[in-house]
Design an enzyme around this catalytic site. Structure first.
Site, PDB file in Angstrom:
ATOM      1  N   GLY A  29       0.760  -1.081   0.035  1.00  0.00           N
ATOM      2  CA  GLY A  29      -0.223  -0.038   0.034  1.00  0.00           C
ATOM      3  C   GLY A  29       0.822   1.270   0.097  1.00  0.00           C
ATOM      4  N   ARG A  43      19.581  10.204  -3.942  1.00  0.00           N
ATOM      5  CA  ARG A  43      20.237  11.179  -3.846  1.00  0.00           C
ATOM      6  C   ARG A  43      21.648  10.644  -2.988  1.00  0.00           C
ATOM      7  NH1 ARG A  43      17.522  16.986  -4.451  1.00  0.00           N
ATOM      8  NH2 ARG A  43      16.760  16.269  -6.478  1.00  0.00           N
ATOM      9  N   THR A 123       5.995  -6.656   2.071  1.00  0.00           N
ATOM     10  CA  THR A 123       7.380  -6.195   1.216  1.00  0.00           C
ATOM     11  C   THR A 123       8.485  -6.971   1.755  1.00  0.00           C
ATOM     12  OG1 THR A 123       6.124  -4.204   0.589  1.00  0.00           O
ATOM     13  CG2 THR A 123       8.720  -4.165   0.527  1.00  0.00           C
ATOM     14  N   THR A 144       4.349   2.392   5.568  1.00  0.00           N
ATOM     15  CA  THR A 144       3.058   2.123   5.520  1.00  0.00           C
ATOM     16  C   THR A 144       2.150   2.913   6.359  1.00  0.00           C
ATOM     17  OG1 THR A 144       1.434   0.263   6.303  1.00  0.00           O
ATOM     18  CG2 THR A 144       3.734   0.388   7.236  1.00  0.00           C
ATOM     19  N   ASP A 146       0.058   2.013   8.350  1.00  0.00           N
ATOM     20  CA  ASP A 146      -0.518   1.232   9.730  1.00  0.00           C
ATOM     21  C   ASP A 146       0.307   1.507  10.905  1.00  0.00           C
ATOM     22  OD1 ASP A 146      -2.369   0.488   7.788  1.00  0.00           O
ATOM     23  OD2 ASP A 146      -1.585  -1.509   7.511  1.00  0.00           O
ATOM     24  N   MET A 188      -8.357   2.881   8.959  1.00  0.00           N
ATOM     25  CA  MET A 188      -7.532   1.951   8.455  1.00  0.00           C
ATOM     26  C   MET A 188      -6.701   1.356   9.485  1.00  0.00           C
ATOM     27  SD  MET A 188      -6.479   2.700   4.451  1.00  0.00           S
ATOM     28  CE  MET A 188      -7.784   2.100   3.334  1.00  0.00           C
ATOM     29  N   GLU A 206     -15.377   9.284  22.279  1.00  0.00           N
ATOM     30  CA  GLU A 206     -16.017   8.554  23.481  1.00  0.00           C
ATOM     31  C   GLU A 206     -15.817   7.211  23.355  1.00  0.00           C
ATOM     32  OE1 GLU A 206     -17.651  11.300  21.675  1.00  0.00           O
ATOM     33  OE2 GLU A 206     -17.427  12.605  23.548  1.00  0.00           O
ATOM     34  N   LYS A 231     -26.920  13.676  22.774  1.00  0.00           N
ATOM     35  CA  LYS A 231     -25.634  14.215  22.929  1.00  0.00           C
ATOM     36  C   LYS A 231     -24.743  13.665  22.030  1.00  0.00           C
ATOM     37  CE  LYS A 231     -25.819  16.702  26.794  1.00  0.00           C
ATOM     38  NZ  LYS A 231     -26.953  16.770  27.198  1.00  0.00           N
ATOM     39  N   GLU A 239      -9.766  -0.975  11.770  1.00  0.00           N
ATOM     40  CA  GLU A 239      -9.980  -2.326  11.037  1.00  0.00           C
ATOM     41  C   GLU A 239      -9.708  -3.408  11.992  1.00  0.00           C
ATOM     42  OE1 GLU A 239      -9.418  -0.973   6.337  1.00  0.00           O
ATOM     43  OE2 GLU A 239      -7.520  -1.587   7.587  1.00  0.00           O
ATOM     44  N   ARG A 271      -4.724   7.801   2.892  1.00  0.00           N
ATOM     45  CA  ARG A 271      -3.363   6.982   2.257  1.00  0.00           C
ATOM     46  C   ARG A 271      -2.729   8.238   1.268  1.00  0.00           C
ATOM     47  NH1 ARG A 271      -4.017   1.119   1.026  1.00  0.00           N
ATOM     48  NH2 ARG A 271      -3.416   1.366  -1.088  1.00  0.00           N
TER      49      ARG A 271
HETATM   50  O1  F6P Z   1      -1.591  -1.538   4.787  1.00  0.00           O
HETATM   51  C1  F6P Z   1      -2.116  -0.463   4.456  1.00  0.00           C
HETATM   52  C2  F6P Z   1      -3.541  -0.434   4.421  1.00  0.00           C
HETATM   53  O2  F6P Z   1      -4.170   0.980   3.900  1.00  0.00           O
HETATM   54  C3  F6P Z   1      -4.393  -0.982   5.389  1.00  0.00           C
HETATM   55  O3  F6P Z   1      -4.522  -0.117   6.389  1.00  0.00           O
HETATM   56  C4  F6P Z   1      -5.596  -1.416   4.758  1.00  0.00           C
HETATM   57  O4  F6P Z   1      -6.181  -2.363   5.348  1.00  0.00           O
HETATM   58  C5  F6P Z   1      -5.178  -1.855   3.367  1.00  0.00           C
HETATM   59  O5  F6P Z   1      -3.893  -1.212   3.143  1.00  0.00           O
HETATM   60  C6  F6P Z   1      -5.883  -1.502   2.278  1.00  0.00           C
HETATM   61  O6  F6P Z   1      -5.440  -2.354   1.306  1.00  0.00           O
HETATM   62  P1  F6P Z   1      -5.794  -2.034  -0.456  1.00  0.00           P
HETATM   63  O7  F6P Z   1      -5.478  -0.389  -0.786  1.00  0.00           O
HETATM   64  O8  F6P Z   1      -4.876  -3.020  -1.328  1.00  0.00           O
HETATM   65  O9  F6P Z   1      -7.267  -2.085  -0.426  1.00  0.00           O
END
Ligand code: F6P
Length: 337
Positions: A29, A43, A123, A144, A146, A188, A206, A231, A239, A271
């Site tokens: 990703g 560089r 990767t 990434t 994540d 994500m 919350e 409220k 995820e 992203r």
């Molecule tokens: O690993 C990065 C990520 O954005 C995760 O947070 C998400 O679950 C996944 O990739 C989504 O992958 P794709 O873009 O292949 O749907």
């Protein structure tokens, strides 16, 4: 000793330099800051006097012999851009021995000595196999959103992603407050709750649901009742939570407790976008560190920043385990939600 001067005044001991040819790829990703990483690694390698290639679309480029020569001009005007100008892919082909053999043959044909790969655990799993089966020197860097990799405090792209998510949730808060509504916002992270936890605390949510902790919907319902009717109530859902995604958890709240919840899934918006300064600096530092690792003969490792130091972590560790959520932030969430 090598000294740093202004460019154009570099005094380099060329006799001490060994000539190399490397390829840089971004894989998995995409993450904001990958362009800054490619720029820095390119560089730094040019500074060593090496030849530099970029592989297009991650491992797919190695398999399909899709390489582009990189120089200063090719990496100019990239640092502030999101995405990755080399492209990326989640290559299925590379996870087959034949795919890796094709990639290795192309690297050997072009006289490429080393691969620098910016990406996540998938990767690095691929890079380790390439090294083990074909003896190619490989160095990884964490790219990434994540922030789930051991061996680094933060991954490239994470800071931008959490800031993007926080900005979106601040907007949702305005409308939630005005109407006195409940919103669950899904962020994500795949199997890691780092984004959800940081964004939840930063946005004053919350309720924060992450895969690393047990989600108790009866407790969420009790919390809503304590706040009283009409409220604002914001839940940030990461995820991978064991109760399901935001839509599923909202449906359970309706079915079990009769509570109406509006759902927003932030998705790939997290992203994209121009990387924050923090991501640009991290990417720049790790790009240079990756080249230094190659120069020093390191292989099969990921470079990461821990505290103010650069550390090398064996690739196998990066995909063998996931980084736990920082204990400090869990405690904050406990007290503040
Ligand atoms: O690993 C990065 C990520 O954005 C995760 O947070 C998400 O679950 C996944 O990739 C989504 O992958 P794709 O873009 O292949 O749907």
């Amino acid at each position: 000793m090598r000294k740093l001067f202004r460019r154009g005044h570099l005094q380099t001991n060329t006799a001490a330099m060994s000539s190399k040819r490397i390829v840089i790829i971004t894989s998995g990703g995409d993450a904001p800051g990958m362009n800054a990483f490619i720029r820095a690694a390119c560089r730094a390698a040019l500074h060593e006097g090496w030849d530099v290639y970029g592989g297009r679309r991650g491992y797919e480029g190695l398999i399909n012999d899709d390489f582009v020569p990189l120089d200063r001009a090719a990496t100019a005007n990239r640092i502030a851009r999101g995405g990755t100008f080399l492209g990326t892919a989640r290559s299925m082909e590379f996870f087959k021995p034949e795919g890796r053999a094709k990639a290795a043959a192309n690297l050997h044909k072009r006289g490429i000595d080393a691969l620098i790969a910016c990406g996540g655990d998938g990767t690095f799993r691929g890079a380790e196999l390439l090294q083990a089966e074909h003896g190619i020197q490989v160095v990884g860097a964490p790219g990434t959103i994540d922030n789930d990799l051991v061996g680094c405090d933060y991954t490239i792209g994470y800071d931008t992603a959490v800031n993007t998510a926080a900005e979106a949730i601040d907007r949702i808060r305005d409308t939630a407050e005005s109407h006195g509504r409940t919103f669950f916002v899904e962020v994500m992270g795949r199997h890691a709750g780092s984004i959800a936890m940081d964004v939840g605390v930063a946005c004053g949510a919350e309720f924060i649901a992450v895969p690393e902790t047990v989600t108790n919907l009866a407790e969420v319902c009790a919390h809503m009742h304590r706040k009283g009717p009409q409220k604002r109530f914001i839940g940030v859902i990461g995820e991978g939570d064991e109760e399901g995604d935001a839509t599923m958890i909202a449906a359970k709240m309706k079915e079990t407790y009769g509570i109406e919840v509006k759902v927003t899934i932030l998705g790939h918006i997290q992203r994209g976008g121009s990387p924050t300064v923090r991501d640009r600096i991290l990417a720049s530092r790790l790009g240079v560190a990756a080249v230094e690792a190659v120069r020093n003969g390191a292989s099969n490792i990921m470079v990461g920043e821990v505290g103010s130091s650069i550390v090398h972590t064996p690739l196998a560790e990066t995909f063998g385990t996931h980084k736990p959520i920082r204990p400090g932030i869990l405690q904050l969430a406990e007290i503040l939600t």
